[in-house]
Design a protein around this motif. Structure first.
Motif, PDB file in Angstrom:
ATOM      1  N   ALA A   1       0.830  -1.210   0.000  1.00 45.00           N
ATOM      2  CA  ALA A   1       0.000   0.000   0.000  1.00 45.00           C
ATOM      3  C   ALA A   1       0.863   1.258   0.000  1.00 45.00           C
ATOM      4  CB  ALA A   1      -0.925  -0.007   1.207  1.00 45.00           C
ATOM      5  N   ASP A   2       0.340   2.310  -0.595  1.00 41.84           N
ATOM      6  CA  ASP A   2       1.067   3.574  -0.702  1.00 41.84           C
ATOM      7  C   ASP A   2       1.283   4.269   0.635  1.00 41.84           C
ATOM      8  OD1 ASP A   2       1.266   3.258  -3.431  1.00 41.84           O
ATOM      9  OD2 ASP A   2      -0.453   4.538  -3.878  1.00 41.84           O
ATOM     10  N   ASP A   3       0.536   3.890   1.677  1.00 45.57           N
ATOM     11  CA  ASP A   3       0.638   4.572   2.962  1.00 45.57           C
ATOM     12  C   ASP A   3       1.322   3.723   4.039  1.00 45.57           C
ATOM     13  OD1 ASP A   3      -1.447   2.769   3.122  1.00 45.57           O
ATOM     14  OD2 ASP A   3      -2.770   4.116   4.232  1.00 45.57           O
ATOM     15  N   VAL A   4       2.170   2.795   3.631  1.00 41.79           N
ATOM     16  CA  VAL A   4       2.891   1.934   4.573  1.00 41.79           C
ATOM     17  C   VAL A   4       3.949   2.752   5.317  1.00 41.79           C
ATOM     18  CG1 VAL A   4       4.590   0.058   4.660  1.00 41.79           C
ATOM     19  CG2 VAL A   4       2.485  -0.230   3.393  1.00 41.79           C
ATOM     20  N   ASP A   5       4.008   2.564   6.641  1.00 44.80           N
ATOM     21  CA  ASP A   5       5.029   3.221   7.461  1.00 44.80           C
ATOM     22  C   ASP A   5       6.268   2.360   7.624  1.00 44.80           C
ATOM     23  OD1 ASP A   5       3.511   5.624   8.328  1.00 44.80           O
ATOM     24  OD2 ASP A   5       2.217   4.123   9.246  1.00 44.80           O
ATOM     25  N   VAL A   6       6.052   1.048   7.805  1.00 43.11           N
ATOM     26  CA  VAL A   6       7.150   0.108   8.034  1.00 43.11           C
ATOM     27  C   VAL A   6       7.021  -1.030   7.035  1.00 43.11           C
ATOM     28  CG1 VAL A   6       8.257  -1.460   9.677  1.00 43.11           C
ATOM     29  CG2 VAL A   6       7.225   0.673  10.496  1.00 43.11           C
ATOM     30  N   LEU A   7       8.103  -1.280   6.314  1.00 40.05           N
ATOM     31  CA  LEU A   7       8.143  -2.346   5.322  1.00 40.05           C
ATOM     32  C   LEU A   7       9.144  -3.392   5.793  1.00 40.05           C
ATOM     33  CD1 LEU A   7       7.303  -3.415   2.543  1.00 40.05           C
ATOM     34  CD2 LEU A   7       9.036  -1.923   1.541  1.00 40.05           C
ATOM     35  N   LEU A   8       8.675  -4.638   5.925  1.00 39.00           N
ATOM     36  CA  LEU A   8       9.530  -5.755   6.337  1.00 39.00           C
ATOM     37  C   LEU A   8       9.770  -6.639   5.129  1.00 39.00           C
ATOM     38  CD1 LEU A   8       7.607  -6.726   9.599  1.00 39.00           C
ATOM     39  CD2 LEU A   8       9.606  -5.247   9.399  1.00 39.00           C
ATOM     40  N   CYS A   9      11.028  -6.867   4.796  1.00 42.13           N
ATOM     41  CA  CYS A   9      11.349  -7.737   3.660  1.00 42.13           C
ATOM     42  C   CYS A   9      12.568  -8.575   4.022  1.00 42.13           C
ATOM     43  CB  CYS A   9      11.568  -6.930   2.390  1.00 42.13           C
ATOM     44  SG  CYS A   9      12.585  -5.466   2.541  1.00 42.13           S
ATOM     45  N   HIS A  10      12.573  -9.811   3.576  1.00 41.43           N
ATOM     46  CA  HIS A  10      13.648 -10.724   3.956  1.00 41.43           C
ATOM     47  C   HIS A  10      15.014 -10.195   3.525  1.00 41.43           C
ATOM     48  CE1 HIS A  10      15.496 -14.539   5.046  1.00 41.43           C
ATOM     49  NE2 HIS A  10      16.223 -14.383   3.958  1.00 41.43           N
ATOM     50  N   GLY A  11      15.151  -9.865   2.272  1.00 42.18           N
ATOM     51  CA  GLY A  11      16.420  -9.374   1.749  1.00 42.18           C
ATOM     52  C   GLY A  11      16.458  -7.862   1.717  1.00 42.18           C
ATOM     53  N   PRO A  12      17.661  -7.278   1.779  1.00 41.89           N
ATOM     54  CA  PRO A  12      17.788  -5.828   1.787  1.00 41.89           C
ATOM     55  C   PRO A  12      17.465  -5.189   0.432  1.00 41.89           C
ATOM     56  CG  PRO A  12      19.953  -6.839   1.769  1.00 41.89           C
ATOM     57  CD  PRO A  12      18.956  -7.955   1.885  1.00 41.89           C
ATOM     58  N   VAL A  13      17.229  -3.901   0.493  1.00 45.59           N
ATOM     59  CA  VAL A  13      16.968  -3.086  -0.691  1.00 45.59           C
ATOM     60  C   VAL A  13      18.305  -2.722  -1.340  1.00 45.59           C
ATOM     61  CG1 VAL A  13      16.025  -0.860  -1.428  1.00 45.59           C
ATOM     62  CG2 VAL A  13      14.861  -2.188   0.341  1.00 45.59           C
ATOM     63  N   LYS A  14      18.354  -2.726  -2.642  1.00 45.93           N
ATOM     64  CA  LYS A  14      19.583  -2.397  -3.389  1.00 45.93           C
ATOM     65  C   LYS A  14      20.161  -1.060  -2.908  1.00 45.93           C
ATOM     66  CE  LYS A  14      22.272  -2.807  -7.142  1.00 45.93           C
ATOM     67  NZ  LYS A  14      23.323  -3.773  -7.089  1.00 45.93           N
ATOM     68  N   GLY A  15      21.432  -1.112  -2.488  1.00 43.20           N
ATOM     69  CA  GLY A  15      22.147   0.100  -2.109  1.00 43.20           C
ATOM     70  C   GLY A  15      22.109   0.442  -0.633  1.00 43.20           C
ATOM     71  N   TYR A  16      21.380  -0.323   0.175  1.00 42.98           N
ATOM     72  CA  TYR A  16      21.240  -0.003   1.594  1.00 42.98           C
ATOM     73  C   TYR A  16      21.479  -1.243   2.451  1.00 42.98           C
ATOM     74  CZ  TYR A  16      19.310   4.271  -0.223  1.00 42.98           C
ATOM     75  OH  TYR A  16      19.157   5.454  -0.899  1.00 42.98           O
ATOM     76  N   CYS A  17      22.614  -1.267   3.132  1.00 46.88           N
ATOM     77  CA  CYS A  17      22.978  -2.381   4.025  1.00 46.88           C
ATOM     78  C   CYS A  17      22.843  -3.713   3.289  1.00 46.88           C
ATOM     79  CB  CYS A  17      22.110  -2.370   5.283  1.00 46.88           C
ATOM     80  SG  CYS A  17      22.192  -0.856   6.237  1.00 46.88           S
ATOM     81  N   ASP A  18      23.414  -3.788   2.081  1.00 50.85           N
ATOM     82  CA  ASP A  18      23.221  -4.972   1.235  1.00 50.85           C
ATOM     83  C   ASP A  18      24.506  -5.571   0.677  1.00 50.85           C
ATOM     84  OD1 ASP A  18      23.850  -2.951  -0.628  1.00 50.85           O
ATOM     85  OD2 ASP A  18      22.480  -3.785  -2.123  1.00 50.85           O
ATOM     86  N   GLU A  19      25.653  -4.908   0.859  1.00 49.42           N
ATOM     87  CA  GLU A  19      26.931  -5.358   0.289  1.00 49.42           C
ATOM     88  C   GLU A  19      26.808  -5.701  -1.194  1.00 49.42           C
ATOM     89  OE1 GLU A  19      29.107  -8.230   2.590  1.00 49.42           O
ATOM     90  OE2 GLU A  19      29.471  -6.741   4.156  1.00 49.42           O
ATOM     91  N   GLY A  20      26.000  -4.935  -1.905  1.00 50.34           N
ATOM     92  CA  GLY A  20      25.851  -5.125  -3.345  1.00 50.34           C
ATOM     93  C   GLY A  20      24.871  -6.202  -3.750  1.00 50.34           C
ATOM     94  N   GLY A  21      24.205  -6.842  -2.786  1.00 50.99           N
ATOM     95  CA  GLY A  21      23.308  -7.944  -3.115  1.00 50.99           C
ATOM     96  C   GLY A  21      21.837  -7.647  -2.887  1.00 50.99           C
ATOM     97  N   GLY A  22      21.473  -6.357  -2.849  1.00 53.60           N
ATOM     98  CA  GLY A  22      20.092  -5.992  -2.561  1.00 53.60           C
ATOM     99  C   GLY A  22      19.178  -6.054  -3.774  1.00 53.60           C
ATOM    100  N   CYS A  23      17.902  -5.891  -3.514  1.00 57.15           N
ATOM    101  CA  CYS A  23      16.867  -6.028  -4.534  1.00 57.15           C
ATOM    102  C   CYS A  23      16.551  -4.684  -5.190  1.00 57.15           C
ATOM    103  CB  CYS A  23      15.605  -6.611  -3.897  1.00 57.15           C
ATOM    104  SG  CYS A  23      14.271  -6.885  -5.075  1.00 57.15           S
TER     105      CYS A  23
END
Length: 135
Positions: free
Chosen positions: A54-76
């Protein structure tokens, strides 16, 4: 899932109908909207399940990290696109154990805090301290 939260006025419990009737120092209730995804390998193509965020989500939980953030190059990369779309306040992931940490978003992710809360340090042995974030 929307969780009720208080903005600091009292404990929000007992005595009262939540409408402020006679309790002058009680603050208005707010809610926190949380969305959790299933496990998906990092993607560069569309994921229809991510479209359900949803467009109004405050907290997003995802198993793997987002590309470029705490991911060591392996994010989504695909999740990064959706973070830019919904602008959550907080994204919590794990999976890349060695990338444990906290980062603040830049560009289209400005205003989002990214946490890789993986707690295994070397292999699968516990070793990182817990990450605590005030919302």
């Amino acid at each position: 899932c929307a969780l009720p939260i208080s903005d600091g006025g009292g404990d929000g419990g007992g005595g009262g109908d939540g409408e402020g009737g006679g309790d002058g120092d009680r603050k208005a209730k707010k809610s926190l909207k949380v969305h959790g995804t299933n496990f998906y390998w990092p993607m560069k193509t569309a994921n229809p399940y991510y479209d359900a965020i949803a467009d109004d989500v405050d907290v997003l939980l995802c198993h793997g990290p987002v590309k470029g953030y705490c991911d060591e190059g392996g994010g989504c990369e695909t999740m990064l696109t959706h973070v830019g779309r919904v602008n959550p306040r907080l994204v919590v992931s794990g999976h890349v154990h060695s990338a444990h940490g906290v980062a603040e978003g830049k560009g289209r992710a400005r205003g989002t805090t990214f946490v890789n809360a993986a707690n295994a340090r070397e292999g699968y042995s516990m070793g990182w301290d817990a990450v605590v974030i005030d919302i």
